[in-house]
Write a protein that holds these residues in place. Structure first.
Motif, PDB file in Angstrom:
ATOM      1  N   ASN B  73       0.993  -1.308  -0.123  1.00 36.32           N
ATOM      2  CA  ASN B  73       0.020   0.236   0.002  1.00 36.32           C
ATOM      3  C   ASN B  73       0.726   1.554   0.124  1.00 36.32           C
ATOM      4  N   VAL B  74       1.955   1.238   0.476  1.00 34.45           N
ATOM      5  CA  VAL B  74       2.984   2.568   0.325  1.00 34.45           C
ATOM      6  C   VAL B  74       3.954   2.113  -0.426  1.00 34.45           C
ATOM      7  N   LYS B  75       4.867   3.018  -1.030  1.00 33.46           N
ATOM      8  CA  LYS B  75       6.006   2.772  -1.795  1.00 33.46           C
ATOM      9  C   LYS B  75       7.182   3.756  -1.445  1.00 33.46           C
ATOM     10  N   VAL B  76       8.500   3.165  -1.763  1.00 30.87           N
ATOM     11  CA  VAL B  76       9.664   4.132  -1.438  1.00 30.87           C
ATOM     12  C   VAL B  76       9.390   5.597  -1.992  1.00 30.87           C
ATOM     13  N   GLY B  77       9.508   6.812  -1.068  1.00 31.01           N
ATOM     14  CA  GLY B  77       9.501   7.827  -1.904  1.00 31.01           C
ATOM     15  C   GLY B  77       8.020   8.678  -1.410  1.00 31.01           C
ATOM     16  N   ASP B  78       6.950   7.640  -0.824  1.00 36.55           N
ATOM     17  CA  ASP B  78       5.785   8.227  -0.239  1.00 36.55           C
ATOM     18  C   ASP B  78       5.897   8.950   0.955  1.00 36.55           C
ATOM     19  N   PHE B  79       5.181   9.994   1.150  1.00 33.55           N
ATOM     20  CA  PHE B  79       5.030  10.801   2.344  1.00 33.55           C
ATOM     21  C   PHE B  79       4.129  10.279   2.921  1.00 33.55           C
TER      22      PHE B  79
END
Lengths: 340, 340
Positions: B73-79
């Motif tokens: 649900n989240v990826k590298v770089g997401d805030f």
């Protein structure tokens, strides 16, 4: 007239009392069709509450024999049911559905309805007339509506019972049993009755219980958890009012679930940290029976529910002392007193 | 990396710690954009909770730098913003909105987010990505959403705040102040802030308070009753967690009203008889912040609310000890820690 007086713990007598008269223009006088003994009457009987030649009884049904000048909603001859808390039914608290905490509330315990006649204060707000004169066989159920049914119903509403939910009921007295009946009517999917008495288990099942748990305390909690995938029940009705029963209720409820407690809390203290961690909703207190009376009377009138089945001993008013003994010794769940 | 360690009551140090690594496939690592000190961090600071070289901090916002193999649900770089209770957000308890009591819950207090990096367990269920990289001035508000805003919001929801209602707020710390903001957003008609500090009263008014009560205890309760026609507030938010504040909250609530309590209860015991007679609804506990995060992030993103205003002292992470002192001595309401 004849009426029940408790002189001290364990000392119940039926004596001559003055028949009540209108004191306020908002009063009504009723001739009782029947009265009964409440589980909460056992607190003073067992010495947990003070008494001093106290007229007993707070549940009642009967026929209006006289009304004060200001009474408009009931008339002489009406068959009426009222709650154990007289209320004006017009104040902001009543209008929000908490008639038991009406700003003008009069606890009927001060009146004493284990008697032939009773004065009902705030008659317009307190009494609800039945659609007509009831058949005799409906009288026990209408009498139950006055307290134990209304209280069990409130407990179920306070516990947010509803379709799809699993409900656990702590306490197999009349209120707990009628909490089961209420849970069934309110659409609960599964109803776990916590009871170790065979006769009460039978009535619990008749009222809608799907599971019986005989264990108490930690073992009882563990059994409820087992039956609910380890989570606890969605809704728990507490109908005893002791430290053990409150803890059992709270700990049998899942996080985010609801506890409806109506047992009169005696020497109960709740630990803040536990309540915080439990994340349950807690709501209870003296049931605002008046909120539910019109609906409950109709259900009884239509013979959709039979709450009068909780009365398992019927005695003449004159033998009230034996009724107290039978309930104290658990030979009876709830005693109905017939009038002379 | 640098991180805050509490060695004993009053002994806070910023030290070198190993940077966190992925331990479970459901973990994510974030680089914190900012961190902060919580009012609840003062319990161990003042000796009320045990510490033993404990990494501190449980509030966080930042950028994902690494994810475990199972994270979707989240990826590298997401805030991202997350709650102080990591949760799977899929179990039955989470789905009912009680993620703080998730069956797999991991309290972030064990992780310590007053640091440059943090490992977030159960990242899929715990983290919510913002719509894009936030402007710098939004970071304090997004950080507030991680705990104090989410907790104040939950308190308001637990207290059933809504249109037409009068709300009283016990506690003028960050959570109480944001409870006021929540009450305003949820449509409360009147909001009574209980506060005796001029600077906090000002912020309370900015967030929506309509009345200020400076009195505490019995006098404070009497003032709330005076302001509510003798009845008490419909909804009361308790955001302190002491015996006095809980009693003040319950006694300021009208019969049938709702208390939402989110102060971490320390040495609080509630008397059963009083709770029974009060007829209030009581609900609280560790806030399921995750339930509210999507909505709160959007309100902040759209600049409809400014919860970051509760931060009245900003310090570099390295000076965390001074931040603890300032909050302990009430020189600051809430301290934001900037990253190296």
């Amino acid at each position: 007239m004849r009426g029940v007086i408790m002189h001290a713990a364990g000392d119940v007598r039926v004596e001559d009392r003055d028949a009540p008269i209108i004191q306020e223009p908002t009063d009504a006088i009723i001739r009782l069709a029947a009265s009964c003994i409440c589980g909460s009457d056992l607190w003073p009987y067992r010495g947990s509450d003070e008494v001093d030649a106290t007229p007993m009884g707070h549940e009642y049904v009967g026929v209006v024999t006289e009304i004060g000048d200001a009474v408009e909603n009931v008339k002489v001859g009406d068959f009426v049911v009222g709650s154990f808390m007289a209320s004006d039914n017009t104040c902001e608290i009543c209008q929000a559905g908490y008639q038991s905490r009406c700003v003008h509330v009069v606890p009927m315990g001060r009146v004493g309805t284990q008697a032939e006649f009773a004065r009902i204060p705030l008659a317009d707000g307190t009494l609800v007339a039945t659609p007509g004169q009831p058949d005799d066989d409906l009288i026990p159920s209408l009498l139950a509506a006055s307290d134990v049914l209304g209280t069990g119903w409130f407990a179920a509403v306070a516990a947010e019972v509803g379709p799809g939910k699993t409900v656990a009921v702590v306490g197999d007295g009349a209120v707990g049993l009628l909490g089961i009946l209420a849970a069934k009517q309110l659409g609960a999917e599964r109803i776990i009755a916590m009871s170790r008495h065979a006769d009460r288990q039978e009535l619990a099942r008749r009222f809608g219980a799907t599971d019986i748990v005989e264990e108490r305390g930690d073992e009882g909690i563990a059994r409820v958890k087992e039956l609910t995938g380890g989570l606890g029940a969605h809704s728990v009705i507490e109908a005893v009012g002791t430290q053990q029963s409150m803890e059992q209720a709270i700990r049998s409820t899942r996080a985010g679930g609801h506890v409806g407690f109506v047992g009169v809390s005696h020497d109960v203290t709740l630990e803040g940290q536990e309540l915080f961690r439990s994340a349950v909703h807690l709501h209870g207190g003296p049931a605002p029976v008046r909120r539910f009376l019109p609906e409950l009377i109709q259900l009884i009138w239509d013979r959709e529910i039979d709450p009068g089945a909780v009365f398992d001993l019927t005695l003449p008013l004159e033998e009230a002392a034996e009724g107290y003994r039978a309930m104290d010794e658990r030979r009876a769940t709830k005693v109905l007193l017939t009038m002379p």
